[in-house]
Design an enzyme around this catalytic site. Structure first.
Site, PDB file in Angstrom:
ATOM      1  N   SER A 115       4.765 -14.697 -14.429  1.00 34.93           N
ATOM      2  CA  SER A 115       5.426 -15.544 -13.422  1.00 34.93           C
ATOM      3  C   SER A 115       6.054 -16.812 -13.997  1.00 34.93           C
ATOM      4  CB  SER A 115       4.445 -15.891 -12.299  1.00 34.93           C
ATOM      5  OG  SER A 115       4.125 -14.727 -11.589  1.00 34.93           O
TER       6      SER A 115
ATOM      7  N   THR B 165      -2.381 -14.563  -7.167  1.00 38.09           N
ATOM      8  CA  THR B 165      -2.576 -13.170  -7.555  1.00 38.09           C
ATOM      9  C   THR B 165      -4.065 -12.843  -7.533  1.00 38.09           C
ATOM     10  OG1 THR B 165      -1.959 -11.486  -9.164  1.00 38.09           O
ATOM     11  CG2 THR B 165      -2.468 -13.646 -10.072  1.00 38.09           C
TER      12      THR B 165
ATOM     13  N   LYS C   3      -5.906 -13.435  -3.097  1.00 35.11           N
ATOM     14  CA  LYS C   3      -4.935 -13.334  -1.997  1.00 35.11           C
ATOM     15  C   LYS C   3      -5.588 -13.508  -0.625  1.00 35.11           C
ATOM     16  CE  LYS C   3      -1.508 -10.775  -4.619  1.00 35.11           C
ATOM     17  NZ  LYS C   3      -0.704  -9.573  -4.786  1.00 35.11           N
TER      18      LYS C   3
HETATM   19  P1  NDP Z   1      -7.159  -4.047  -5.814  1.00 32.98           P
HETATM   20  O1  NDP Z   1      -8.293  -4.243  -6.737  1.00 32.98           O
HETATM   21  O2  NDP Z   1      -7.093  -4.826  -4.539  1.00 32.98           O
HETATM   22  O3  NDP Z   1      -7.084  -2.481  -5.391  1.00 32.98           O
HETATM   23  C1  NDP Z   1      -7.159  -1.481  -6.370  1.00 32.98           C
HETATM   24  C2  NDP Z   1      -6.780  -0.115  -5.776  1.00 32.98           C
HETATM   25  O4  NDP Z   1      -6.842   0.843  -6.844  1.00 32.98           O
HETATM   26  C3  NDP Z   1      -7.743   0.379  -4.704  1.00 32.98           C
HETATM   27  O5  NDP Z   1      -7.043   1.181  -3.785  1.00 32.98           O
HETATM   28  C4  NDP Z   1      -8.747   1.222  -5.529  1.00 32.98           C
HETATM   29  O6  NDP Z   1      -9.392   2.232  -4.774  1.00 32.98           O
HETATM   30  C5  NDP Z   1      -7.806   1.842  -6.540  1.00 32.98           C
HETATM   31  N1  NDP Z   1      -8.534   2.214  -7.764  1.00 32.98           N
HETATM   32  C6  NDP Z   1      -8.954   1.391  -8.753  1.00 32.98           C
HETATM   33  N2  NDP Z   1      -9.602   2.098  -9.711  1.00 32.98           N
HETATM   34  C7  NDP Z   1      -9.605   3.396  -9.286  1.00 32.98           C
HETATM   35  C8  NDP Z   1     -10.110   4.608  -9.835  1.00 32.98           C
HETATM   36  N3  NDP Z   1     -10.762   4.634 -11.000  1.00 32.98           N
HETATM   37  N4  NDP Z   1      -9.907   5.763  -9.146  1.00 32.98           N
HETATM   38  C9  NDP Z   1      -9.239   5.745  -7.969  1.00 32.98           C
HETATM   39  N5  NDP Z   1      -8.743   4.636  -7.394  1.00 32.98           N
HETATM   40  C10 NDP Z   1      -8.922   3.477  -8.051  1.00 32.98           C
HETATM   41  O7  NDP Z   1      -5.856  -4.287  -6.690  1.00 32.98           O
HETATM   42  P2  NDP Z   1      -4.378  -4.591  -6.167  1.00 32.98           P
HETATM   43  O8  NDP Z   1      -4.137  -3.735  -4.972  1.00 32.98           O
HETATM   44  O9  NDP Z   1      -4.168  -6.048  -6.024  1.00 32.98           O
HETATM   45  O10 NDP Z   1      -3.476  -4.104  -7.389  1.00 32.98           O
HETATM   46  C11 NDP Z   1      -3.260  -2.735  -7.703  1.00 32.98           C
HETATM   47  C12 NDP Z   1      -2.222  -2.595  -8.811  1.00 32.98           C
HETATM   48  O11 NDP Z   1      -0.950  -3.007  -8.361  1.00 32.98           O
HETATM   49  C13 NDP Z   1      -2.539  -3.472 -10.047  1.00 32.98           C
HETATM   50  O12 NDP Z   1      -2.339  -2.681 -11.208  1.00 32.98           O
HETATM   51  C14 NDP Z   1      -1.531  -4.581  -9.982  1.00 32.98           C
HETATM   52  O13 NDP Z   1      -1.163  -5.043 -11.262  1.00 32.98           O
HETATM   53  C15 NDP Z   1      -0.356  -3.885  -9.295  1.00 32.98           C
HETATM   54  N6  NDP Z   1       0.495  -4.846  -8.579  1.00 32.98           N
HETATM   55  C16 NDP Z   1       1.804  -4.916  -8.923  1.00 32.98           C
HETATM   56  C17 NDP Z   1       2.655  -5.777  -8.288  1.00 32.98           C
HETATM   57  C18 NDP Z   1       4.082  -5.815  -8.690  1.00 32.98           C
HETATM   58  O14 NDP Z   1       4.768  -6.763  -8.292  1.00 32.98           O
HETATM   59  N7  NDP Z   1       4.583  -4.835  -9.406  1.00 32.98           N
HETATM   60  C19 NDP Z   1       2.191  -6.687  -7.213  1.00 32.98           C
HETATM   61  C20 NDP Z   1       0.782  -6.527  -6.904  1.00 32.98           C
HETATM   62  C21 NDP Z   1      -0.025  -5.646  -7.596  1.00 32.98           C
HETATM   63  P3  NDP Z   1     -10.842   1.937  -4.068  1.00 32.98           P
HETATM   64  O15 NDP Z   1     -10.533   1.221  -2.776  1.00 32.98           O
HETATM   65  O16 NDP Z   1     -11.408   3.290  -3.835  1.00 32.98           O
HETATM   66  O17 NDP Z   1     -11.632   1.101  -5.020  1.00 32.98           O
END
Ligand code: NDP
Length: 278
Positions: free
Chosen positions: A20, A66, A70
């Site tokens: 950022s 981030t 959030k």
């Molecule tokens: P969170 O920790 O809030 O959520 C993670 C998600 O990934 C959940 O749905 C979780 O499922 C799933 N997950 C994690 N590990 C596993 C696994 N081993 N098997 C299956 N499902 C899994 O993270 P965020 O939602 O904030 O971020 C997710 C991704 O998005 C990150 O990589 C982040 O960098 C990216 N991102 C990119 C942005 C961009 O501008 N390009 C903006 C925001 C985020 P469960 O609920 O079952 O744990």
């Protein structure tokens, strides 16, 4: 008028990896705005203290937020935008004469990137994989873009169900939980962090049967092809339109910048610059 030296920052933990400051530095340069944009590492339970301290300085015009803050930011601000309310998460704080407004620009970043790649969203059947902060942020903007149905899949089905229930409050009838065997998607969006570990969601390849446009929110290239494992997987199964999350990252930043300064930066230039850095 005296020269105004504005301060902004991004709060996170970890935060060292954040792009950022580079992105906002380039935006500020385009408009000749004197902006000092820093990374602020807050303790896991220390968001409020960090935000209070940062905004003590009246030059601090706003901040990005981030992982994992959030929700803390959602609770810290005085007022919420429609996007933030519907997302249930705040990634942008704006100082106003009355206090602080929380907004969420993740979804706008995603939708603008999809549209700029000619992905048709109006009337689209969209499969959203994940139910974390990124998925939640994406939903309001996808709704506003006129999608027909949002299919939700998440490893933990309770979280997918909770998200579906939340979405039903502002977009009744739009969500359907993914069922094994569903194949009719126009767009598939991976909003999990799985690609960071070169892992794939546990979904059958049938999700690619309709050759949907495929988006992965992860933006760091992980594979030899310079893409992510999820996008490589989609290509192997016949998908021709695959997009990683760098455009979303820059798009969400651009909208935050607009909320602070009323100026819309040139995202194409910044995209090319960041792609080269990888
Ligand atoms: P969170 O920790 O809030 O959520 C993670 C998600 O990934 C959940 O749905 C979780 O499922 C799933 N997950 C994690 N590990 C596993 C696994 N081993 N098997 C299956 N499902 C899994 O993270 P965020 O939602 O904030 O971020 C997710 C991704 O998005 C990150 O990589 C982040 O960098 C990216 N991102 C990119 C942005 C961009 O501008 N390009 C903006 C925001 C985020 P469960 O609920 O079952 O744990």
């Amino acid at each position: 008028m005296s020269h105004f030296h504005a301060l902004a920052c991004v709060f996170g933990n970890p935060i060292e990896q954040s792009k950022s400051p580079v992105i906002h530095g380039l935006f500020a340069k385009e408009f000749g705005i004197d902006l000092e944009y820093s990374k602020q590492l807050a303790k896991p339970d220390g968001f409020d203290a960090a935000a209070n301290l940062f905004f003590e300085n009246t030059r601090a015009i706003g901040a990005n937020v981030t992982m994992p803050f959030k929700l803390a930011a959602y609770n810290w601000v005085d007022e919420l935008s429609m996007q933030a309310k519907r997302a249930g998460a705040v990634n942008t704080i704006i100082r106003t004469p009355e206090g602080f407004t929380g907004d969420n620009t993740d979804g706008i970043g995603l939708v603008n990137d999809l549209l700029s790649h000619d992905v048709e969203l109006k009337g689209a059947k969209v499969l959203l994989i994940g139910a974390g902060g990124a998925a939640k942020g994406a939903v309001p903007a996808l709704v506003d873009a006129g999608i027909q149905t949002l299919y939700l899949y998440n490893r933990s089905s309770e979280r997918a169900e909770a998200l579906a229930e939340h979405i039903n409050n502002f977009a009744p009838g739009l969500v359907s939980l993914y069922r094994d065997g569903d194949t009719h998607f126009d767009v598939v969006i991976n909003a999990t962090s799985l690609s960071l570990n070169n892992s794939l969601p546990e979904l059958p390849v049938k999700i690619f049967k309709n050759h949907p446009a495929v988006y992965d929110m992860v933006y760091q290239a992980q594979t030899d092809t310079g893409s992510t494992v999820f996008l490589d997987h989609a290509i192997q199964h016949g998908c021709t339109k695959t997009i990683d999350g760098l455009g979303m990252l820059i798009g969400q930043a651009a909208h935050s910048f607009y909320l602070w300064f009323g100026q819309k930066p040139n995202t194409t230039k910044v995209f090319k610059h960041l792609r080269q850095l990888k």
